[in-house]
Scaffold this active site. Structure first.
Site: not given
Length: 714
Positions: A566, A651, A686
């Site tokens: 991330s 995501d 995610h």
């Protein structure tokens, strides 16, 4: 929920075995996909900025290139599968090895709340869990509130969260997401009859809060496109959710909002918070149809958080206090002019948060990068700290729903100590270990070494490193080392145990965590010096840590690897551009790498919430600075290390097209013959897979990538 109650090791390699001459993995001679280029001007402020892969964002808009996007991602997946095909059996073995350490039939430590003991339990072979309770005593019959294993049947992804039992113990509200976009449907179940009511609410965040009348439910409604939390609504049991009353609308799209309840059950609270300011509203939980009152209007660059304790509110705030301080105020005088200091700010200690009890206050602090729990008796003002006794660890308050209690549940772990649940008597200081994460097949912490190191930055700052390795691993230039980092949002990386990581350590890897600026490990200033116009400190700190480990003979560039996900994936992209020569390989998980384009698009989830973290590129100075480090914008014609990049099609945090575009541009610029792989999970988002075991397949792929580069084949 992933229950990491973990496990065994199948093959243990000694240091001498790892130092044997290894046969290098033979990468298949497959041809990587070539993405189509389409000129698209995305510059501003007079800057020419062509984004030739902008079309890849077309999937969710269902535009003319939507199918082409999916075809490209599938082609990249096929290429990755071909390149890694020689490790297929090894990946299967790694998965079995890591899964084999997990105790499949297990149960969480029960938590007592309002007359019931609550816990989750998992069964052998099942991916999810059962949410259960027992009335009054642990010897009472079990009541299964939700069988998530059954609920998840037929769904590639399933997340059940926000379990919220009504004050009379008769109703359960919970959120379900089956897409992995963090868009939840809230359901209400009658725990006496088993009926699921028709009062389903969508789209919402997963959490909710009952008023004390047992029929009014407050929840956060979200925008289906931007995923922003925009409204707090009030639902009355048995009514059409389309007619739910809006009790609060957030007008500032840089703020997140949510609704909760004080631990005392006296007040419903609406929280609105951005990176640099916050605001709370309160309502008597006995009067759900009343008007929420502002606790203290938002103040520029002031964060505060509140909790109710007896005849006062407690406030954790950074007002005139860089590292935060604790204040109190009367129940009927909540404005800032009435706040009185309880614990002052300190230069060397970050006050992270509090947990309140009727007679005790538990303060979570961070000093020298380590968490500590401070216990204060509010009647005598006597206080003490819980002693933990390891050089690098993580410790934090666990679930403590009972207000009138002298018992503190806390969690302790370290790089060598499995997750441990303790009950601590705040009056007598007696400590009881309720459960330690079992590593099936046996695990001896004495076989491993953990260290706390400090690398010195160019300006003389000491950057902490947490390190773990097996005692038999000899540290030298031939030793493989994986360096992990994040460094954003003030999130601190604490040294926690991972049973899957044993598969690295047992094969001779050293594992290190770089506690770089952008996190809050060393106090609030550590965060302030790693965001906005100081963001590059995050990247240079990570490079400093890598250079230190090399200088101290823990490894060498020929065996040094880096990983981040991330915002940590942004870190990976930046350090790869800045110092490609330092790394043998890079793993970038769901990486945020196209900073300028994303922060210019306010229709993308989370963009407006993060202007105070990265800057708003509509301002020229922010645009120029962000572009100067954005990984996508700084890809050059030069050699890059071996790279494995992962993403998820659904995501909601970092859209799939960022890593896809980055890989496509890297392919056209890199001048080396190193491996560049993109793996897109076509069903998840995610956080990856939702089951207890499926995520280990992703870990197995990553480890196999590292082992292939090291010539480790079993």
């Amino acid at each position: 929920m992933r229950i990491f109650l973990l496990i065994f090791t199948v093959v243990i390699f000694s240091c001498n075995q790892n130092k044997e001459v290894k046969e290098a993995y033979q990468w298949p001679g497959a041809t990587p996909p070539v993405a189509e280029k389409k000129d698209h001007e995305t510059g501003m402020h007079g800057d020419k900025r062509n984004d030739e892969y902008y079309w890849m964002a077309d999937f969710f808009s269902k535009g003319p290139d939507s199918n082409k996007v999916v075809d490209y991602l599938k082609a990249e997946n096929a290429y990755t599968d071909t390149m890694m095909s020689g490790t297929d059996k090894f990946q299967e073995n790694l998965f079995a090895e890591m899964k084999g350490r997990i105790k499949e039939k297990d149960e969480s430590v029960p938590v007592f709340s309002n007359g019931y003991w609550y816990y989750t339990r998992s069964e052998e072979g099942q991916q999810y869990f059962k949410y259960c309770r027992k009335k009054g005593s642990l010897d009472a019959p079990e009541i299964v509130l939700l069988d998530v294993d059954k609920m998840a049947e037929g769904h590639p992804y399933y997340s059940a969260v926000g379990f919220n039992v009504s004050p009379d113990n008769k109703l359960l509200a919970y959120g379900v997401d089956t897409v992995s976009r963090r868009q939840y449907t809230i359901y209400i179940k009658n725990l006496e009859t088993g009926e699921i009511y028709a009062d389903a609410v969508f789209p919402a965040s997963g959490g909710s809060e009952w008023a004390n009348d047992n029929k009014t439910l407050f929840y956060t409604a979200t925008n289906p496109k931007t995923l922003l939390s925009e409204k707090i609504k009030r639902h009355t049991l048995g009514t059409d959710s389309k007619k739910d009353v809006v009790v609060y609308t957030e007008k500032d799209n840089s703020n997140y909002i949510g609704v909760g309840k004080t631990k005392s059950e006296k007040f419903i609270i609406i929280a609105s918070s951005a990176t640099m300011s916050s605001e709370y509203r309160i309502l008597d939980a006995d009067k759900p149809e009343g008007e929420f009152e502002v606790f203290q209007a938002r103040m520029k660059d002031v964060l505060y958080d509140i909790e109710h304790q007896n005849d006062k509110f407690l406030i954790v705030t950074n007002k005139d206090a860089l590292n935060f301080r604790l204040m109190e105020t009367p129940l009927n005088k909540t404005g800032v002019e009435n706040w009185k200091e309880v614990i002052p700010t300190r230069k060397d200690v970050l006050l992270e948060g509090i947990d309140v009890f009727k007679d005790y206050l538990v303060v979570t602090e961070r000093k020298n990068g380590l968490l500590q729990l401070r216990i204060r008796n509010i009647n005598t003002n006597s206080e003490h700290y819980v002693d933990f006794g390891e050089p690098a660890y993580a410790a934090y308050a666990g679930s403590n729903p009972e207000f009138n209690s002298t018992n503190l549940r806390y969690i302790y772990t370290s790089l060598t100590t499995p997750n441990s649940v303790y009950d601590y008597n705040m009056e007598t200081k007696a400590r009881e270990l309720k459960k330690r994460q079992e590593v099936v097949g046996g695990y001896d912490p004495e076989e491993y070494v953990t260290e706390r190191l400090y690398a010195t930055s160019a300006e003389g700052l000491k950057i902490p490193l947490s390190v773990v390795y097996k005692k038999t691993t000899k540290k030298d230039a031939d030793t493989p080392l994986l360096l992990y980092g994040y460094g954003s949002y003030g999130n601190s990386l604490d040294a926690a145990f991972s049973s899957s990581r044993l598969s690295l350590l047992d094969r001779g890897f050293v594992y290190a965590i770089a506690h770089i600026r952008g996190g809050q490990e060393m106090g609030r200033q550590w965060y302030e010096d790693g965001k906005l116009f100081k963001k590059k400190n995050t990247f240079t700190d990570f490079i400093t840590c890598a250079e230190y480990l090399i200088k101290q003979s823990y490894t060498s560039p020929a065996h040094l690897y880096a990983e981040g996900g991330s915002a940590g994936g942004l870190l990976m992209g930046a350090v790869t551009n800045l110092r490609p020569d330092l790394w043998k390989g890079i793993i970038a998980d769901v990486p945020f790498v196209d900073v300028v384009t994303t922060m210019l698009d306010e229709s993308i989830p989370l963009t407006t919430n993060e202007f105070d973290e990265w800057g708003n590129p509509k301002n020229k100075d922010s645009y120029d600075y962000m572009k100067s480090y954005s990984p996508y914008d700084n890809v050059e014609k030069k050699d890059y290390p071996n790279m494995l990049v992962t993403t998820g099609l659904h995501d909601s945090q970092v859209q799939y097209f960022e890593p896809a575009k980055w890989v496509a541009r890297l392919r056209t610029h890199k001048t080396d013959k190193n491996v560049l792989l993109l793996k897109t999970n076509m069903e998840y988002g995610h956080g990856g897979a939702s089951g207890r075991f499926d995520y280990l397949k992703e870990v197995a792929l990553q480890y196999a990538f590292l082992f292939a580069l090291e010539g480790i084949s079993k």
